[in-house]
Design an enzyme around this catalytic site. Sequence first.
Site, PDB file in Angstrom:
ATOM      1  N   HIS A 148      -2.459 -11.870   8.958  1.00 15.42           N
ATOM      2  CA  HIS A 148      -3.399 -12.291   7.911  1.00 15.42           C
ATOM      3  C   HIS A 148      -4.717 -12.759   8.533  1.00 15.42           C
ATOM      4  O   HIS A 148      -5.802 -12.326   8.111  1.00 15.42           O
ATOM      5  CB  HIS A 148      -2.752 -13.414   7.098  1.00 15.42           C
ATOM      6  CG  HIS A 148      -3.615 -13.984   6.019  1.00 15.42           C
ATOM      7  ND1 HIS A 148      -3.379 -13.751   4.678  1.00 15.42           N
ATOM      8  CD2 HIS A 148      -4.711 -14.800   6.063  1.00 15.42           C
ATOM      9  CE1 HIS A 148      -4.285 -14.389   3.953  1.00 15.42           C
ATOM     10  NE2 HIS A 148      -5.109 -15.039   4.777  1.00 15.42           N
ATOM     11  N   GLU A 149      -4.642 -13.625   9.546  1.00 18.94           N
ATOM     12  CA  GLU A 149      -5.873 -14.155  10.149  1.00 18.94           C
ATOM     13  C   GLU A 149      -6.646 -13.061  10.883  1.00 18.94           C
ATOM     14  O   GLU A 149      -7.884 -13.030  10.844  1.00 18.94           O
ATOM     15  CB  GLU A 149      -5.543 -15.325  11.081  1.00 18.94           C
ATOM     16  CG  GLU A 149      -4.794 -16.480  10.421  1.00 18.94           C
ATOM     17  CD  GLU A 149      -5.438 -16.977   9.133  1.00 18.94           C
ATOM     18  OE1 GLU A 149      -6.672 -16.860   8.982  1.00 18.94           O
ATOM     19  OE2 GLU A 149      -4.700 -17.469   8.255  1.00 18.94           O
TER      20      GLU A 149
ATOM     21  N   HIS B 218      -8.740 -11.283   8.423  1.00 16.68           N
ATOM     22  CA  HIS B 218     -10.034 -11.921   8.170  1.00 16.68           C
ATOM     23  C   HIS B 218     -11.051 -11.513   9.232  1.00 16.68           C
ATOM     24  O   HIS B 218     -12.201 -11.185   8.916  1.00 16.68           O
ATOM     25  CB  HIS B 218      -9.879 -13.439   8.152  1.00 16.68           C
ATOM     26  CG  HIS B 218      -9.272 -13.978   6.898  1.00 16.68           C
ATOM     27  ND1 HIS B 218      -9.665 -13.569   5.642  1.00 16.68           N
ATOM     28  CD2 HIS B 218      -8.293 -14.908   6.700  1.00 16.68           C
ATOM     29  CE1 HIS B 218      -8.961 -14.222   4.727  1.00 16.68           C
ATOM     30  NE2 HIS B 218      -8.113 -15.031   5.339  1.00 16.68           N
TER      31      HIS B 218
ATOM     32  N   HIS C 203      -9.476 -12.641   0.833  1.00 15.95           N
ATOM     33  CA  HIS C 203      -8.221 -12.877   0.120  1.00 15.95           C
ATOM     34  C   HIS C 203      -8.088 -11.949  -1.085  1.00 15.95           C
ATOM     35  O   HIS C 203      -9.083 -11.573  -1.709  1.00 15.95           O
ATOM     36  CB  HIS C 203      -8.133 -14.332  -0.341  1.00 15.95           C
ATOM     37  CG  HIS C 203      -7.826 -15.278   0.767  1.00 15.95           C
ATOM     38  ND1 HIS C 203      -8.252 -16.583   0.786  1.00 15.95           N
ATOM     39  CD2 HIS C 203      -7.129 -15.102   1.926  1.00 15.95           C
ATOM     40  CE1 HIS C 203      -7.830 -17.170   1.880  1.00 15.95           C
ATOM     41  NE2 HIS C 203      -7.144 -16.296   2.593  1.00 15.95           N
TER      42      HIS C 203
END
Length: 484
Positions: free
Chosen positions: A333-334, A337, A343
């Site tokens: 997930h990070e 980014h 999101h």
Amino acid sequence: MIQVLLVTICLAVFPYQGSSIILESGNVDDYEVVYPRRVSALPKGAVQPKYEDAMQYEFKVNGEAVVLHLEKNKGLFSEDYSETHYSPDGREITTYPSVEDHCYYHGRIHNDADSTASISACDGLKGYFKLQGETYLIEPLKLPDSEAHAVYKYENIEKEDEAPKMCGVTQNWESDESIKKASQLNLTPLQQRFLQRYVKLAIVVDYRMYIKYNRDSNKITVRAHEMVNHVNEMYKPLNITITLSLLQIWSQNDLITVQPASSITLRLFGNWRKTVLLNQQNHDNAQLLTDIVFNGRTIGKAPVAGMCQPDRSVGVVRDYSSNVFVVAVIMTHELGHNLGMEHDEDKNEKKCKCDTCIMAPAISDPPAQLFSDCSKNDYQLFLTVYNPQCILNAPLRTDTVSTPVSGNEFLEAGEECDCGSPENPCCDAATCKLRPGAQCAEGLCCDQCRFKKKRTICRRARGDNPDDRCTGQSADCPRNGLYG
């Protein structure tokens, strides 16, 4: 293509009777016990490598027979992979372990097109596989003189804290009108066939996490390897290979002030990466694994669209779960980014909310393994707007002549293309050869299986360097304008 080695493991399944059991991944209240029995297809007397390039497992789940195909993840480590820790007097100790014959695999379930698997075979079988839309985990039971393993669903792990775990990212990088307009475009299936990208990853483990695992550097190292293997599997649909370049353990004290304010910790880590870590060894992105409890319910944070920037190509991830798969999803997930993904929420009049996708603001139960179409759009927009250069080049690796294995992210002896999926329009998955009429399968100078025209710009000018242009005879984009 040369027939690859297959190893069959027969698993006898016995239902567990009783309450819960404590496994490495936590307390599990419902599981099946399996006993692997290995049968090799090699001729009698043949020399076996410690870990085969390809393996096949047969076993039953819920009474149904499944066949699990595994292939070694040959892109897991860079050729210059290093491990660093610190002596009691503060000296930096760096080693370059041999990792060619490693024990980490990816795979799929036979006759299940949507299945995936990420498995460590280092000490028994440990990892996860997705079968008929459900995620199962497998790990050894660690019983004396026993080959027993447990197979169970993620939802059968007892949760100590049911409160939602959140990502701390709140900013939006789509600021000017041209980017906003571009962000509203939806990718066609053809556009979602992303060109291959490579991220050389550095993992840094803080002192709290070192203490958490009883100062056992080997246990932390194995956990990091398993984690990156899982992250690599989840990025395959985006054609991104995550390669572990270095692992650094802060075994004496933290080299920055790790604190509950995740934004401050992230900023300090980014500055340290820029001034210290980048001078130690080349890499594209660094993730800090920590055992600190961040303020609020935050379990991770990263700068959006920070990939390839010295102080912004970083993330912080809390090692909050004993289950390495869960923490791997947070790291995925990070990294998302860093690659421009926001999101999965309703934004810019787009319906992007997806509670069961990797880029959801809160980790789902079970943890997601897929990126939404909105995340893919964000990633493509990031590539278009930022043109990140550091992820274009494949990491160095040891050039070994081995049995070709399709879909392992690298061209090997006997392969014209890395075929991967049978749906690849340019490359035959059965032979790893280009399909009739195809000139190429991927590359900056490849478009719909054909070489781009001579002098087509494939990489924009950087500083004093001119535009790089295609030759018309290759899928590769030559450096420094050498297009003939």
